[in-house]
Design a protein around this motif. Structure first.
Motif, mmCIF file in Angstrom:
data_model
loop_
_atom_site.group_PDB
_atom_site.id
_atom_site.type_symbol
_atom_site.label_atom_id
_atom_site.label_comp_id
_atom_site.label_asym_id
_atom_site.label_seq_id
_atom_site.Cartn_x
_atom_site.Cartn_y
_atom_site.Cartn_z
ATOM 1 N N THR A 52 58.974 -10.539 -24.567
ATOM 2 C CA THR A 52 58.457 -9.607 -25.572
ATOM 3 C C THR A 52 58.105 -8.287 -24.887
ATOM 4 O OG1 THR A 52 56.188 -10.426 -25.264
ATOM 5 C CG2 THR A 52 57.506 -11.458 -27.006
ATOM 6 N N GLU A 54 55.340 -4.928 -25.316
ATOM 7 C CA GLU A 54 54.120 -4.389 -25.926
ATOM 8 C C GLU A 54 53.198 -5.492 -26.431
ATOM 9 O OE1 GLU A 54 55.208 -1.268 -28.678
ATOM 10 O OE2 GLU A 54 56.814 -0.625 -27.353
ATOM 11 N N THR A 88 52.208 -10.477 -34.481
ATOM 12 C CA THR A 88 53.175 -9.390 -34.386
ATOM 13 C C THR A 88 53.572 -9.174 -32.930
ATOM 14 O OG1 THR A 88 52.086 -8.310 -36.254
ATOM 15 C CG2 THR A 88 53.590 -6.960 -34.963
ATOM 16 N N THR A 89 54.842 -8.912 -32.696
ATOM 17 C CA THR A 89 55.318 -8.568 -31.358
ATOM 18 C C THR A 89 56.647 -7.841 -31.482
ATOM 19 O OG1 THR A 89 55.688 -9.402 -29.112
ATOM 20 C CG2 THR A 89 56.601 -10.713 -30.933
ATOM 21 N N ASN A 90 57.189 -7.415 -30.376
ATOM 22 C CA ASN A 90 58.541 -6.878 -30.285
ATOM 23 C C ASN A 90 59.334 -7.822 -29.399
ATOM 24 O OD1 ASN A 90 58.419 -4.335 -31.736
ATOM 25 N ND2 ASN A 90 57.035 -3.665 -30.119
ATOM 26 N N GLN A 146 59.350 -6.367 -42.123
ATOM 27 C CA GLN A 146 59.015 -5.465 -41.042
ATOM 28 C C GLN A 146 60.189 -4.528 -40.831
ATOM 29 O OE1 GLN A 146 55.723 -5.441 -38.115
ATOM 30 N NE2 GLN A 146 56.087 -5.383 -40.230
ATOM 31 N N GLY A 148 62.756 -2.356 -38.940
ATOM 32 C CA GLY A 148 63.286 -2.420 -37.589
ATOM 33 C C GLY A 148 64.446 -1.457 -37.434
ATOM 34 N N VAL A 160 64.269 -3.147 -28.840
ATOM 35 C CA VAL A 160 63.353 -4.236 -29.176
ATOM 36 C C VAL A 160 63.532 -4.562 -30.653
ATOM 37 C CG1 VAL A 160 61.631 -3.658 -27.416
ATOM 38 C CG2 VAL A 160 61.434 -2.672 -29.696
ATOM 39 N N PRO A 162 61.167 -5.513 -33.729
ATOM 40 C CA PRO A 162 59.819 -5.767 -34.204
ATOM 41 C C PRO A 162 59.811 -6.960 -35.145
ATOM 42 C CG PRO A 162 60.696 -3.766 -35.199
ATOM 43 C CD PRO A 162 61.726 -4.286 -34.248
ATOM 44 N N ARG A 164 56.968 -9.754 -37.314
ATOM 45 C CA ARG A 164 55.609 -10.102 -37.705
ATOM 46 C C ARG A 164 55.676 -11.380 -38.535
ATOM 47 N NH1 ARG A 164 50.666 -6.782 -40.067
ATOM 48 N NH2 ARG A 164 49.732 -8.390 -41.356
#
Length: 190
Positions: A52, A54, A88-90, A146, A148, A160, A162, A164
């Motif tokens: 991932t 961030e 949530t992540t990337n 989300q 993207g 990346v 995104p 969620r």
């Protein structure tokens, strides 16, 4: 003499690991149900979303309803009426399989009629969001819409995806304070 003492053993820093399983998978009761605690490999039925960027953010929030009367300029009472939780992540591993998970795509297929073979998936407006078990121990999760963008450029950041997940309350959980997720920490007693 220090005015404030910090217990550095309670500070947490480092990458998280986002894993998931089908909703038919038994709810994990310990870390070893999800990963092998010696090799850190995923246990049978569990999949890893990979690297991932961030970080991974876990958000918990509630909304409240207020009670007032005409004679008082202010609320007399507030009560929570809804709780929500999301992860949530990337995803740094931009694969078709991760795109399908993050953007609710069609199943990945392989076209062997061309040389070399090509994998394919597709995307459009999903009509529902399948539920899944997600590691950290979130009981129920649905992918949340989300935005993207895949940015193709010579310089700058790597791509990346995104993603969620909205965490839903588990109505089968006997302790209402554990309906979204539980946290288990493995202690080293050696």
């Amino acid at each position: 003499m220090a005015f404030f003492v910090v217990d550095q053993t309670k500070l947490v820093k480092g990458a998280g690991r986002l894993m998931y399983a089908a909703d038919s998978q038994a709810k994990p009761e310990k870390i070893g149900d999800v990963i092998n605690t010696t090799t850190y490999a995923a246990q049978s039925g569990w999949s890893d979303l990979g690297a991932t960027r961030e970080g991974i953010q876990i958000t918990v929030n509630n909304t409240e309803s207020g009670f007032d009367v005409d004679q008082v300029n202010g609320l007399l009472l507030t009560t929570p009426d809804n709780w929500e939780c999301s992860v949530t992540t990337n995803l740094a591993e931009v694969t078709l399989e991760n795109m399908v998970i993050a953007w609710e795509g069609a199943s990945v297929t392989v076209d062997s009629s061309v040389t070399p073979s090509e994998k394919e998936t597709g995307f459009a407006g999903a009509t529902s969001y399948p539920q899944a078990l997600v590691g950290y121990f979130f009981h129920r999760a649905v992918r949340a819409p989300q935005e993207g963008t895949l940015n193709f450029q010579k310089g700058g950041d790597a791509q990346v995806i995104p993603v969620r997940f909205n965490i839903l309350a588990d109505a089968t959980e006997s302790d209402p304070l554990k309906a979204f997720f539980i946290v288990r920490e493995q202690q080293d007693f050696s």
